[in-house]
Design a protein around this motif. Structure first.
Motif, PDB file in Angstrom:
ATOM      1  N   PHE A 121      42.775  39.441  47.455  1.00  0.00           N
ATOM      2  CA  PHE A 121      41.805  39.510  48.559  1.00  0.00           C
ATOM      3  C   PHE A 121      40.595  40.370  48.138  1.00  0.00           C
ATOM      4  N   ILE A 122      40.871  41.507  47.506  1.00  0.00           N
ATOM      5  CA  ILE A 122      39.790  42.407  47.074  1.00  0.00           C
ATOM      6  C   ILE A 122      38.911  41.730  46.016  1.00  0.00           C
ATOM      7  N   HIS A 123      39.541  41.023  45.072  1.00  0.00           N
ATOM      8  CA  HIS A 123      38.755  40.329  44.046  1.00  0.00           C
ATOM      9  C   HIS A 123      37.849  39.275  44.671  1.00  0.00           C
ATOM     10  N   CYS A 124      38.384  38.570  45.664  1.00  0.00           N
ATOM     11  CA  CYS A 124      37.568  37.552  46.348  1.00  0.00           C
ATOM     12  C   CYS A 124      36.340  38.207  46.977  1.00  0.00           C
ATOM     13  N   LEU A 125      36.549  39.358  47.604  1.00  0.00           N
ATOM     14  CA  LEU A 125      35.404  40.056  48.199  1.00  0.00           C
ATOM     15  C   LEU A 125      34.432  40.487  47.101  1.00  0.00           C
ATOM     16  N   ASP A 126      34.965  41.017  46.016  1.00  0.00           N
ATOM     17  CA  ASP A 126      34.097  41.501  44.927  1.00  0.00           C
ATOM     18  C   ASP A 126      33.192  40.390  44.382  1.00  0.00           C
TER      19      ASP A 126
END
Ligand code: ATP
Ligand code: MG
Length: 388
Positions: free
Chosen positions: A341-346
């Protein structure tokens, strides 16, 4: 005039725990004498003062008498004739009714506090315990805090709490005090015990009816909520995450959003707690399905969670979901979901709105373009990841 250190700091010292704030009781003096010595009065009508240098609390010895139901229904009586023993008697638990003469280091223990410390018992001092329902919350909080030391509540005290609840005393608790004690407890490693103690003594249903419904809808979900809260205390010091982790399973109830709103508003909970709990309950599905969602759906989740503007709330939401998924599945899977999820946001954040403006887009086109490029970036990231 004689001064004694009293309450929590004496208890904690005898337990070899770090001592935080020290409170003192002044016997055989009146307000005028303290004012003459430079003590600063705390409230207008309350016999409590701050020391001119240390700013520690000094209270004139007092007795209390219950007048009406609830938190404010107390009359206190202070006079130079009120003794230390009388002042200690109005306190809640025996272990909180210890005093120390700081000059001689002598402990004054009229109600068996030291013995109860040794036997690891949380015990009320007298039937007057029933006069203040905040004490139900306090004892649950101490049960959570001292659980690692092996403390438990005395049987007769449990009995008294159940009677208090039965007699409607717990209904008189004001929202501010409920939240104050609950928030303090969320700072404890074993915060779940607070809710378990309330539940075991029939108080949860009255004080937190929404939580009661959640924890009792089925046994497995109820246990999971406690485990998730415990897991959250390992993940973070953030009390809002811990609170949201406890509430996560609300999403399984039909009218979850309404129940959550009702609970949070009723208790006057700070906005940050409200937001993180709302995100957790409303968007739990984003987290649980994140590994299989399309880039389009992932962007919808990120937008709904306001992740581009309020990343700190998003990260807290992730932690509260992570605590629940760790309990439901396993820690590794929960971590994977969170990282994904964090990578997608990044990658979505790498889209430059400035560049889009420079390309000449205007009005609503800017948002459409930004989101299209975000989806492209997420898609690329997912494709690369599945190739690995
Ligand atoms: P903490 O470590 O959380 O500060 P504490 O025991 O010091 O715990 P305080 O709220 O600082 O709690 O109160 C100081 C003392 O005042 C307590 O130890 C207790 O003797 C007395 N006290 C506080 N609140 C109540 C209450 N609602 N009823 C009876 N006595 C109370
Ligand atoms: Mg204290």
């Amino acid at each position: 005039m004689k001064i004694y250190r009293v309450g929590g700091s004496v208890r904690d010292e005898l337990l070899h725990l770090p001592v935080k704030d020290k409170d003192y009781v002044v016997v055989g003096a009146n307000a005028k004498q303290l004012l003459q010595q430079g003590f600063i009065p705390v409230g207008k009508d309350f016999p409590v003062f701050l020391h001119p240098q240390t700013k520690e609390e000094y209270a004139l010895a007092r007795t209390e008498r219950k007048t009406t139901q609830g938190y404010h229904g107390f009359n206190f009586y202070t006079d130079t004739s009120v003794t230390l023993e009388e002042d200690l008697r109005r306190r809640d638990l025996t272990i909180n009714a210890l005093a120390m003469d700081e000059v001689t280091q002598q402990i004054i223990d009229p109600y068996g506090g030291r013995e109860d410390l040794q036997n690891k018992l949380l015990r009320h001092i007298s039937p007057a315990f029933a006069e203040d329902p905040v004490r139900i919350l306090r004892i649950a909080r101490f049960a959570a805090r001292f659980a690692p030391l092996g403390f438990r509540i005395a049987e007769e005290t449990k009995q008294l709490i159940r009677e208090m609840v039965k007699n409607g005393e717990a209904n008189a608790l004001v929202a501010e005090r409920v939240w104050q004690e609950t928030e303090k407890t969320l700072g404890e490693q074993h915060a779940a015990i607070y809710f378990q103690v309330l539940d075991e003594n029939q108080a949860l249903k009255v004080i937190f009816p929404e939580l009661y419904t959640l924890l009792h809808q089925n046994r497995m979900l109820g246990e999971q909520a406690y485990y998730a809260l415990n897991h959250a205390t390992l993940l973070t010091q953030d009390k809002a995450v811990r609170w949201a982790a406890l509430l996560y399973n609300l999403h399984t109830l039909a009218d979850s959003i309404q129940i959550n709103k009702q609970l949070l508003q009723r208790l006057h909970i700070p906005k940050r707690y409200i937001k993180i709990a709302q995100y957790t309950v409303q968007y739990a599905h984003c987290f649980t399905q994140i590994m299989t969602l399309s880039a389009n759906d992932i962007l919808d989740c990120l937008l709904a969670l306001d992740a581009f503007r309020k990343e700190s709330y998003f990260l807290s939401y992730l932690q509260s979901c992570q605590a629940n998924i760790a309990v439901q599945y396993d820690t590794q899977h929960a971590q994977q979901c969170s990282q994904h999820f964090i990578h997608c946001l990044d990658v979505a954040k790498q889209v430059s709105v400035k560049a889009i403006l420079e390309q000449g887009y205007v009005g609503s086109e800017i948002r459409v373009q930004t989101n299209q490029q975000r989806i492209k970036n997420i898609t690329q990231y997912i494709t690369n990841m599945t190739k690995l």
